[in-house]
Design an enzyme around this catalytic site. Sequence first.
Site, mmCIF file in Angstrom:
data_model
loop_
_atom_site.group_PDB
_atom_site.id
_atom_site.type_symbol
_atom_site.label_atom_id
_atom_site.label_comp_id
_atom_site.label_asym_id
_atom_site.label_seq_id
_atom_site.Cartn_x
_atom_site.Cartn_y
_atom_site.Cartn_z
ATOM 1 N N ARG A 27 4.724 5.533 -1.103
ATOM 2 C CA ARG A 27 4.308 4.137 -1.270
ATOM 3 C C ARG A 27 5.139 3.211 -0.386
ATOM 4 O O ARG A 27 4.605 2.263 0.204
ATOM 5 C CB ARG A 27 4.423 3.722 -2.736
ATOM 6 C CG ARG A 27 4.037 2.266 -2.979
ATOM 7 C CD ARG A 27 3.792 1.978 -4.429
ATOM 8 N NE ARG A 27 3.668 0.560 -4.685
ATOM 9 C CZ ARG A 27 3.239 0.036 -5.823
ATOM 10 N NH1 ARG A 27 2.887 0.824 -6.818
ATOM 11 N NH2 ARG A 27 3.152 -1.261 -5.991
ATOM 12 N N ASP A 37 -7.737 2.855 -6.943
ATOM 13 C CA ASP A 37 -7.623 1.805 -7.955
ATOM 14 C C ASP A 37 -9.023 1.341 -8.325
ATOM 15 O O ASP A 37 -9.929 1.332 -7.481
ATOM 16 C CB ASP A 37 -6.814 0.618 -7.426
ATOM 17 C CG ASP A 37 -6.434 -0.341 -8.547
ATOM 18 O OD1 ASP A 37 -5.443 -0.065 -9.247
ATOM 19 O OD2 ASP A 37 -7.155 -1.338 -8.735
#
Length: 344
Positions: free
Chosen positions: A37, A74
């Site tokens: 990330r 997501d």
Amino acid sequence: MANKIFVDACLGKETPYTPVWMMRQAGRYLPEYMKVRAQAGNFLNLCHDPKKACAVTLQPMDIVGVDAAILFSDILVIPDEMGMDLSFIKGEGPKFSDPITCDADIDRLIGGDEAASKLTYVFDTIKLIKQELAEDKALIGFTGAPWTLATYMIEGQGTKTYNICKKMMYTNPALLHKILAKVTEVVKLYMEKQIDAGIDVVQIFDSWAAAIEPSKYEEFSWKYMVEICDYLKSKYPNIPIIMFPKGIPSFLDKVYGNFDVFGVDWATPMELAKEKLGDKYVLQGNMEPCRLYDKEMTTQSVQDIQNVMGTSRHIFNLGHGILPDVPVENAIHFVKECQRVSKK
């Protein structure tokens, strides 16, 4: 094609042990995830980068030993590609700068196949994962339920009260239904494209199901989820579908639909779910995620769930997502305990 224990369990077939995975298993509790990330720069960049999204999807398979991978993405990529302005603000979560307030706002949104086709980075991620995932492991694709997506689109961000959405529900239900219908069409096509790209199982998350009073839940959420199931089953009858509406124990008597697995949240007693739904659906869940902070509490819960389910059709999971500060060794312990206590 190799047998996938998770797919077999979803279809109610006998398995050598009860398979296990965790919601949010590709996430912040893993140092390896945090490294990728950081390389991506931010959360949305990670979602949009197929190679990095593939890498973090696969990490729990090797590190934790779960029986299925869940696609890293997501739920809000859908409204984002429908034309809303999404950003993730550190410490505050997702925000839309242009929440929906009227018909004109809905009309400006991109709909149908045009919106679903913009999610190519998701489909590219799936294809990469399938190239690297072991043949006996399943890949779960997912979407947010139309109601859950609509709450963000109307409120503009996460909320504890849902008062803007619910004001619309009671004062202008036609407008809310218009939003839900438009989102539902995109979701159907998005999931169809996920299946075409290679996913083995679909999960529909209604994370904010508990925000709706029971007498309104079917009208404003469940019927749209069932519509998605019917569409997908008409095209892909052998692809299992998991429904996960969080926080609706009072609605269990009214659950219906052409799906395979019902996800039980941690606040719903497993005994109740088994009594109401165990003869219709495979049940998934439902350990309280905070039990992962203690190995003894984890083992106790796993054993309790196994005692309730016995030989009934079941998939082990948490009753919601794993939390970011859970020790990795505790997550590994959970997975091993599920496999140990359920071994046939």
